[in-house]
Write an enzyme that holds these catalytic residues in place. Structure first.
Site, PDB file in Angstrom:
ATOM      1  N   LYS A  13       0.751  -1.144  -0.049  1.00 39.55           N
ATOM      2  CA  LYS A  13      -0.090   0.045  -0.006  1.00 39.55           C
ATOM      3  C   LYS A  13       0.819   1.578  -0.014  1.00 39.55           C
ATOM      4  CE  LYS A  13      -2.067  -1.113   3.860  1.00 39.55           C
ATOM      5  NZ  LYS A  13      -1.383  -2.264   4.090  1.00 39.55           N
ATOM      6  N   ARG A  88      -9.129   0.423   9.318  1.00 34.14           N
ATOM      7  CA  ARG A  88      -8.735  -0.854   9.522  1.00 34.14           C
ATOM      8  C   ARG A  88      -9.756  -1.817  10.260  1.00 34.14           C
ATOM      9  NH1 ARG A  88      -2.724   0.471   9.200  1.00 34.14           N
ATOM     10  NH2 ARG A  88      -1.527  -1.499   9.189  1.00 34.14           N
ATOM     11  N   ARG A 126      12.441  -5.845   5.099  1.00 35.05           N
ATOM     12  CA  ARG A 126      12.191  -4.596   4.642  1.00 35.05           C
ATOM     13  C   ARG A 126      12.815  -3.510   5.695  1.00 35.05           C
ATOM     14  NH1 ARG A 126       6.057  -2.061   4.812  1.00 35.05           N
ATOM     15  NH2 ARG A 126       6.122  -2.331   7.028  1.00 35.05           N
ATOM     16  N   ARG A 159      12.018  -1.600  11.053  1.00 32.99           N
ATOM     17  CA  ARG A 159      11.020  -1.154  12.108  1.00 32.99           C
ATOM     18  C   ARG A 159      10.755  -2.235  12.932  1.00 32.99           C
ATOM     19  NH1 ARG A 159       5.642   0.298   8.307  1.00 32.99           N
ATOM     20  NH2 ARG A 159       4.806  -0.728  10.121  1.00 32.99           N
ATOM     21  N   ARG A 170       0.755  -9.147  13.620  1.00 33.71           N
ATOM     22  CA  ARG A 170      -0.023  -8.056  12.863  1.00 33.71           C
ATOM     23  C   ARG A 170      -0.623  -8.622  12.068  1.00 33.71           C
ATOM     24  NH1 ARG A 170       4.827  -4.957  10.551  1.00 33.71           N
ATOM     25  NH2 ARG A 170       3.426  -3.786   9.377  1.00 33.71           N
TER      26      ARG A 170
HETATM   27  P1  AMP Z   1       1.397   0.586   9.019  1.00 28.01           P
HETATM   28  O1  AMP Z   1       2.528   1.683   8.891  1.00 28.01           O
HETATM   29  O2  AMP Z   1       0.160   0.872   8.114  1.00 28.01           O
HETATM   30  O3  AMP Z   1       1.910  -0.913   8.893  1.00 28.01           O
HETATM   31  O4  AMP Z   1       1.060   0.772  10.587  1.00 28.01           O
HETATM   32  C1  AMP Z   1       1.960   0.216  11.687  1.00 28.01           C
HETATM   33  C2  AMP Z   1       1.139   0.274  13.215  1.00 28.01           C
HETATM   34  O5  AMP Z   1       0.420   1.430  13.396  1.00 28.01           O
HETATM   35  C3  AMP Z   1       0.178  -1.032  12.910  1.00 28.01           C
HETATM   36  O6  AMP Z   1       0.556  -2.171  13.115  1.00 28.01           O
HETATM   37  C4  AMP Z   1      -1.063  -0.164  14.348  1.00 28.01           C
HETATM   38  O7  AMP Z   1      -0.348  -0.449  15.464  1.00 28.01           O
HETATM   39  C5  AMP Z   1      -0.967   1.171  13.897  1.00 28.01           C
HETATM   40  N1  AMP Z   1      -1.679   1.691  13.014  1.00 28.01           N
HETATM   41  C6  AMP Z   1      -1.672   2.226  11.993  1.00 28.01           C
HETATM   42  N2  AMP Z   1      -2.900   2.646  11.272  1.00 28.01           N
HETATM   43  C7  AMP Z   1      -3.813   2.115  12.191  1.00 28.01           C
HETATM   44  C8  AMP Z   1      -5.359   2.020  12.089  1.00 28.01           C
HETATM   45  N3  AMP Z   1      -6.004   2.760  11.098  1.00 28.01           N
HETATM   46  N4  AMP Z   1      -5.924   1.745  13.337  1.00 28.01           N
HETATM   47  C9  AMP Z   1      -5.110   0.957  14.442  1.00 28.01           C
HETATM   48  N5  AMP Z   1      -3.841   1.110  14.313  1.00 28.01           N
HETATM   49  C10 AMP Z   1      -3.158   1.610  13.149  1.00 28.01           C
END
Ligand code: AMP
Length: 213
Positions: A13, A88, A126, A159, A170
């Site tokens: 994404k 989400r 990554r 990360r 996750r």
């Molecule tokens: P991402 O960078 O999209 O992989 O997000 C990293 C982390 O941020 C996720 O594993 C969640 O802990 C948190 N996070 C990001 N977006 C959301 C969301 N829409 N709702 C809840 N937690 C989120």
């Protein structure tokens, strides 16, 4: 134009969001990146988010919804958006629908499909630039110089939530919480599915076709 990119963690994404937004003449926003930005600035929200993100679980809906709605409602984003990583959960999808109902709602949801084995391979290899957030991969797209960003010479890091044990959590949480949201948009017929295991450029072309078609 209001577009949502959905897919499991590691589906690509973030790689596609900016170029798609550029093509549409709108801005892209990643909820995960908004949280990481708060962490870098060491805000109260950043510290709260870190305690969830490091374990690979979702940040509570209340704070997540508030943060993303503030971004959406900022007049500089009034032309529309590409959302990466939001909504989400059902509560987030409902909050978004309610917020933009008067503007005509979401125009298109693009779901990027990738198998679980491939997700684990991608996420655990990554690396991200600390300075400009460009993503790399140890095997598939390594930087020219080990540990250094090709674009800005920033330091590359993994990360915490891309470490193998957290990646599994996750993906499980995605399956439990976010798959039902994908089904919710599928039922409303604005969702299009693309194969996320093609070359990056081909995924981008398929996504553009899905958005305009
Ligand atoms: P991402 O960078 O999209 O992989 O997000 C990293 C982390 O941020 C996720 O594993 C969640 O802990 C948190 N996070 C990001 N977006 C959301 C969301 N829409 N709702 C809840 N937690 C989120």
């Amino acid at each position: 134009m209001r577009v949502i990119l959905m897919g499991p963690p590691g589906s690509g994404k973030g790689t596609q969001a900016t170029s798609i937004a550029d093509d549409l003449g709108v801005d892209a926003v990643s909820s995960g990146e908004l949280f990481r930005d708060h962490q870098r600035r060491d805000t109260e929200l950043g510290r709260l988010a870190r305690s969830y993100m490091d374990q690979g679980v979702y940040v509570p809906d209340g704070v997540t919804i508030k943060m993303v709605m503030e971004w959406i409602n900022d007049p500089v984003h009034s032309a529309g958006f590409v959302l990466d990583g939001f909504p989400r959960t059902h509560a987030q999808a409902e909050a978004l629908d309610a917020e933009i109902k008067s503007l005509g709602g979401v125009d298109r949801v693009v779901f990027i499909k990738v198998s679980e084995d491939e997700l684990i391979r991608r996420l655990t290899g990554r690396l991200i630039c600390r300075n400009c957030q460009t993503p790399y991969h140890l095997l598939f797209s390594p930087p020219a110089t080990k540990g250094m960003c090709d674009k800005c010479e920033g330091e590359l890091y993994q990360r915490d939530d891309d470490k193998a044990d957290v990646v599994t959590t996750r993906i499980q949480i995605y399956n439990q919480e976010t798959e039902p949201v994908v089904d919710y948009y599928r039922r409303s017929s604005i969702l299009r599915e693309v194969d996320g295991e093609q070359a990056v450029e081909d995924v981008g072309k398929a996504m553009n076709a899905a958005i305009s078609g």
